[in-house]
Scaffold this motif. Structure first.
Motif: not given
Ligand SMILES: C[S@@+](CC[C@H](N)C(=O)[O-])C[C@H]1O[C@@H](n2cnc3c(N)ncnc32)[C@H](O)[C@@H]1O
Length: 200
Positions: A112-117
């Motif tokens: 969760s919330g990793v790939v958009h970084h």
């Protein structure tokens, strides 16, 4: 590799985030049926809150977790110290675009919330497709490009290259051999949430 701002690092370690993660791991458990003796990967585990929740809730036989940021992995190691000798638990520093795992290894990958970084987010999804077993599940929770440009997200810096729209996300998963179960879901912080299964 993009680094998080001080504010976002604080948010990731806050009790509010831990409370939201409890809901996310429960949702992942509903979406993805795991076999007995499952092997699970927590990608971009941050301070290890999700890793501890996965261990408690899903009780996989093998659990691996990694993050690109060594200070996050240190926090995760401290949080999970008492489990490290009792369980098959592997915590490591690694890059999601070049995961240090073999092919066809995991029954599920959670994030969760990793790939958009990650500017090369497409390479990350290819890696997820590589490390999952055929029939394995990828449970994801991400904000879309549209969401990152609205509300509180505007104060959190994100590279343009690491943003995606839901249709780009679906198409890239398909290229990586992962079929998305429709419809996508929503969770409080994220509007691209769901499960994709690796074709057998
Ligand atoms: C917003 S935090 C989310 C952390 C945790 N998953 C959570 O839900 O609270 C993003 C995490 O992704 C990690 N990250 C960023 N780029 C990465 C990469 N290329 N490989 C692995 N982890 C990465 C960061 O270090 C950070 O811990």
């Amino acid at each position: 590799m993009a680094r998080m701002s001080i504010f976002e690092r604080w948010l990731v370690k806050s009790p509010i985030r831990a409370w939201l993660q409890r809901r996310e791991v429960r949702a992942f458990a509903r979406w993805a049926a795991l076999p007995p003796e499952a092997s699970v990967l927590d990608m971009g585990c941050g301070p290890g809150v999700s890793t501890a929740l996965i261990l408690d809730t899903l009780r996989p036989q093998r659990l691996a977790a990694f993050d690109f940021d060594p200070s996050m992995v240190d926090l995760a190691r401290r949080r999970l110290a008492r489990h490290l000798h009792e369980h098959d638990l592997d915590l490591t520093v690694a890059d999601a675009t070049r995961m240090p795992y073999g092919d066809d290894l995991f029954d599920a990958v959670f994030e969760s919330g990793v790939v958009h970084h990650i500017p090369d987010w497409r390479a990350t999804l290819r890696e997820v497709g590589r490390v999952l077993k055929p029939g394995g599940h990828f449970c994801f929770a991400e904000p879309s490009r549209g969401r990152l440009r609205r509300g509180m997200y505007r104060i959190l810096p994100h590279a343009v290259e690491s943003m995606f729209a839901p249709e780009e996300w679906r198409a890239t998963l398909a290229e990586a051999g992962l079929e998305v179960e429709e419809p996508l879901h929503r969770l409080p912080l994220w509007d691209i949430c769901g499960v994709a299964t690796k074709r057998g």
